[in-house]
Design a protein around this motif. Structure first.
Motif, PDB file in Angstrom:
ATOM      1  N   ASP A 205       0.830  -1.207   0.000  1.00  0.00           N
ATOM      2  CA  ASP A 205       0.000   0.000   0.000  1.00  0.00           C
ATOM      3  C   ASP A 205       0.864   1.256   0.000  1.00  0.00           C
ATOM      4  OD1 ASP A 205      -2.321  -1.480   0.010  1.00  0.00           O
ATOM      5  OD2 ASP A 205      -2.773  -1.159   2.135  1.00  0.00           O
ATOM      6  N   CYS A 206       1.942   1.231   0.778  1.00  0.00           N
ATOM      7  CA  CYS A 206       2.851   2.388   0.815  1.00  0.00           C
ATOM      8  C   CYS A 206       3.421   2.667  -0.569  1.00  0.00           C
ATOM      9  CB  CYS A 206       3.990   2.141   1.806  1.00  0.00           C
ATOM     10  SG  CYS A 206       3.486   2.062   3.541  1.00  0.00           S
ATOM     11  N   ALA A 207       3.816   1.618  -1.268  1.00  0.00           N
ATOM     12  CA  ALA A 207       4.371   1.775  -2.614  1.00  0.00           C
ATOM     13  C   ALA A 207       3.306   2.272  -3.584  1.00  0.00           C
ATOM     14  CB  ALA A 207       4.958   0.444  -3.096  1.00  0.00           C
ATOM     15  N   GLU A 208       2.108   1.729  -3.472  1.00  0.00           N
ATOM     16  CA  GLU A 208       1.028   2.152  -4.360  1.00  0.00           C
ATOM     17  C   GLU A 208       0.704   3.629  -4.153  1.00  0.00           C
ATOM     18  OE1 GLU A 208      -3.728   1.283  -5.195  1.00  0.00           O
ATOM     19  OE2 GLU A 208      -2.542  -0.159  -4.039  1.00  0.00           O
ATOM     20  N   TRP A 209       0.651   4.061  -2.883  1.00  0.00           N
ATOM     21  CA  TRP A 209       0.370   5.477  -2.598  1.00  0.00           C
ATOM     22  C   TRP A 209       1.414   6.380  -3.240  1.00  0.00           C
ATOM     23  CZ3 TRP A 209       3.828   8.456   0.353  1.00  0.00           C
ATOM     24  CH2 TRP A 209       3.442   9.793   0.493  1.00  0.00           C
ATOM     25  N   LEU A 210       2.698   6.060  -3.046  1.00  0.00           N
ATOM     26  CA  LEU A 210       3.751   6.916  -3.578  1.00  0.00           C
ATOM     27  C   LEU A 210       3.742   6.909  -5.105  1.00  0.00           C
ATOM     28  CD1 LEU A 210       6.103   8.805  -3.197  1.00  0.00           C
ATOM     29  CD2 LEU A 210       7.598   6.818  -2.811  1.00  0.00           C
ATOM     30  N   ALA A 211       3.484   5.762  -5.709  1.00  0.00           N
ATOM     31  CA  ALA A 211       3.414   5.694  -7.170  1.00  0.00           C
ATOM     32  C   ALA A 211       2.295   6.584  -7.693  1.00  0.00           C
ATOM     33  CB  ALA A 211       3.194   4.248  -7.617  1.00  0.00           C
ATOM     34  N   GLU A 212       1.172   6.623  -6.985  1.00  0.00           N
ATOM     35  CA  GLU A 212       0.056   7.466  -7.408  1.00  0.00           C
ATOM     36  C   GLU A 212       0.395   8.944  -7.233  1.00  0.00           C
ATOM     37  OE1 GLU A 212      -3.492   6.202  -5.435  1.00  0.00           O
ATOM     38  OE2 GLU A 212      -3.532   4.264  -6.445  1.00  0.00           O
TER      39      GLU A 212
END
Length: 290
Positions: A103-110
């Motif tokens: 989730d942390c990676a997905e947030w930053l990618a967005e």
């Protein structure tokens, strides 16, 4: 669960302090809210529009304002995007739980997709302190599709954080209450910066986070980072063994360069602010092909 302040008064005091410190932002800036699955993320954007895009990630409880001492130099040549991390105190509004490192990676990618939209650039440079460094490495170890390079300052993820960090934190907090003339004698860096961000830090303690634990990076994860990565660690760090980190990382990948800064602690970004600014500038070309 979502992060939130313990009560309305604590929230109001925090944002009053936030807005006061925001007045120290040294260059004109615009604020935008980047929509993500976890809620709108506040980004403060400044610097020339045609400059290389840099995304700045703060340490835990630090907010984007912790970067204000570095902004004047960084924004002189580059397009800066300073982020209030979702799930932490700041102007971002968390609407969905962040439950995993994925989730942390997905947030930053967005967030990266949001700041790049309509700019003509395809990639950003990431610069992160402590937890912000972990966030940068966490994404880069999964995908570098939108990352041109990264710089981390005392990033977490290389050792277990335990009692040594707690004792160091107490000692550091005590120093922040010393008068400036005495603080100048016992600690490196500008005492004005510590006194400026102190009320914001203490206000942030009234915020209850619900974030996943920062996992330790495996060799395979670090080996998969295929863009230039400058990892800066403190010789006297309390969250890892700096020399061991350097030996390990440089043996894993030709893309990773490690620097151990002598006589510094986990507060490296406060103790050597000019070094932090210099390392970010060195990592980002003025006219990159991105």
């Amino acid at each position: 669960m979502l992060g939130e302040f313990t009560d309305k008064k604590a929230e109001e005091r925090f944002f009053a302090t936030y807005d006061e410190i925001l007045g120290k932002w040294p260059v004109p800036a615009e604020e935008l809210d980047v929509e993500t699955r976890f809620g709108p993320t506040r980004v403060r954007r400044c610097g020339p529009e045609d400059g290389a895009p840099i995304v700045l990630l703060s340490g835990g409880m630090g907010t984007s304002l912790s970067w204000y001492p570095h902004i004047a130099e960084l924004a002189a040549r580059h397009r800066i995007h300073a982020v209030d991390t979702i799930g932490e105190p700041g102007r971002s509004i968390q609407t969905a739980p962040v439950e995993s490192t994925e989730d942390c990676a997905e947030w930053l990618a967005e967030v990266i997709d949001g700041v790049l939209a309509g700019t003509g650039h395809e990639k950003v440079y990431l610069a992160g302190v402590s937890r912000g460094g972990w966030l940068a490495l966490n994404l880069a170890s999964r995908s570098t599709d939108r990352i041109a390079g990264l710089v981390t300052i005392e990033a977490a993820g290389f050792g277990r954080i335990g009692r040594s960090f707690i004792w160091w934190s107490f000692r550091e907090i005590f120093r922040w209450f010393l008068p400036k003339w005495l603080l100048r004698l016992v600690a490196s860096g500008d005492p004005e910066v510590r006194h400026t961000v102190r009320p914001l830090l203490f206000g942030a303690l009234k915020y209850k986070q619900h974030l996943p634990e920062m996992h330790l990076f495996s060799d395979d994860e670090l080996r998969s980072i295929d863009v230039p990565a400058r990892i800066v660690v403190a010789e006297r760090s309390v969250i890892h063994d700096a020399r061991a980190v350097a030996a390990r990382l440089e043996s894993l990948s030709p893309h990773i360069r490690v620097e151990v800064v002598p006589k510094t602690t986990h507060g490296l970004s406060l103790e050597k602010p000019e070094l932090v600014t210099a390392r970010v500038l060195e990592a980002v070309p003025v006219k990159p092909g991105v």
